[in-house]
Design an enzyme around this catalytic site. Sequence first.
Site, PDB file in Angstrom:
ATOM      1  N   ASP A  43       0.453 -11.979   4.253  1.00  0.00           N
ATOM      2  CA  ASP A  43      -0.908 -11.767   3.774  1.00  0.00           C
ATOM      3  C   ASP A  43      -1.024 -12.395   2.382  1.00  0.00           C
ATOM      4  OD1 ASP A  43      -3.527 -10.584   3.499  1.00  0.00           O
ATOM      5  OD2 ASP A  43      -2.597  -9.040   2.265  1.00  0.00           O
ATOM      6  N   ASP A  45      -4.134 -11.706  -0.338  1.00  0.00           N
ATOM      7  CA  ASP A  45      -4.716 -10.844  -1.376  1.00  0.00           C
ATOM      8  C   ASP A  45      -4.102  -9.454  -1.396  1.00  0.00           C
ATOM      9  OD1 ASP A  45      -6.860 -12.529  -2.575  1.00  0.00           O
ATOM     10  OD2 ASP A  45      -7.507 -12.620  -0.489  1.00  0.00           O
ATOM     11  N   ASN A 154      -0.277  -5.705   3.109  1.00  0.00           N
ATOM     12  CA  ASN A 154      -0.551  -4.423   2.444  1.00  0.00           C
ATOM     13  C   ASN A 154      -1.524  -3.555   3.237  1.00  0.00           C
ATOM     14  OD1 ASN A 154      -2.732  -6.328   1.643  1.00  0.00           O
ATOM     15  ND2 ASN A 154      -3.480  -4.575   0.466  1.00  0.00           N
TER      16      ASN A 154
END
Length: 207
Positions: A43, A45, A154
């Site tokens: 991922d 961001d 996240n």
Amino acid sequence: MEYAQDDFFDLTKLQPGQTHAPNGWLLDSQPDALKGRKCLILDLDETLVHSSFKYMRQADFVIPVDIDNQIHNVYVIKRPGVDEFMKRVGELYEVVVFTASVSRYGDPLLDALDVHQSVHHRLFRDSCYNYQGNYIKNLSQIGRPLKDTIILDNSPASYIFHPQHAIPISSWFSDAHDNELLDIIPFLEDLSKDNVEDVGIVLDINM
């Protein structure tokens, strides 16, 4: 909750409008130079960087992004250890950055972030699988064996279909003392080895 792949819910089936490679998967066939490597999906961001339209004095770089024919500056700070992390995983894996962000933001950001040319593929929002209004990173559509595929993200919602293939990481915004990326490297080194025949089994036990 894990979703079974069955006749009623075929996770490999592309949705209308999903961007994909000519072969019908999200990625083209594995390049010869990367043959035999496992696939690591990262991922962007709050996993590798934090970005903001608001001025941040500590920004590592600034990227101009065109939104409705107007240029906006995006201020980006790198998660501690990201350069070392990216360099190492690029040596071990076929690395895919898969973000729910759009390419006009993600592409220039990765151009600035990927100083070691560690990222072999980039996937954006238009490759995500839409499920109940969420942008899902559907590992069944990547075009790589699931037993060789890992996602580091996240947001658990992003990998809701394949939780047993995920390494969770906390959301990062600005903590200068964060060490999670560096702490994960030894585990990823172990998972990359040939004697790990199914990463899902190892992750299911360890996570």
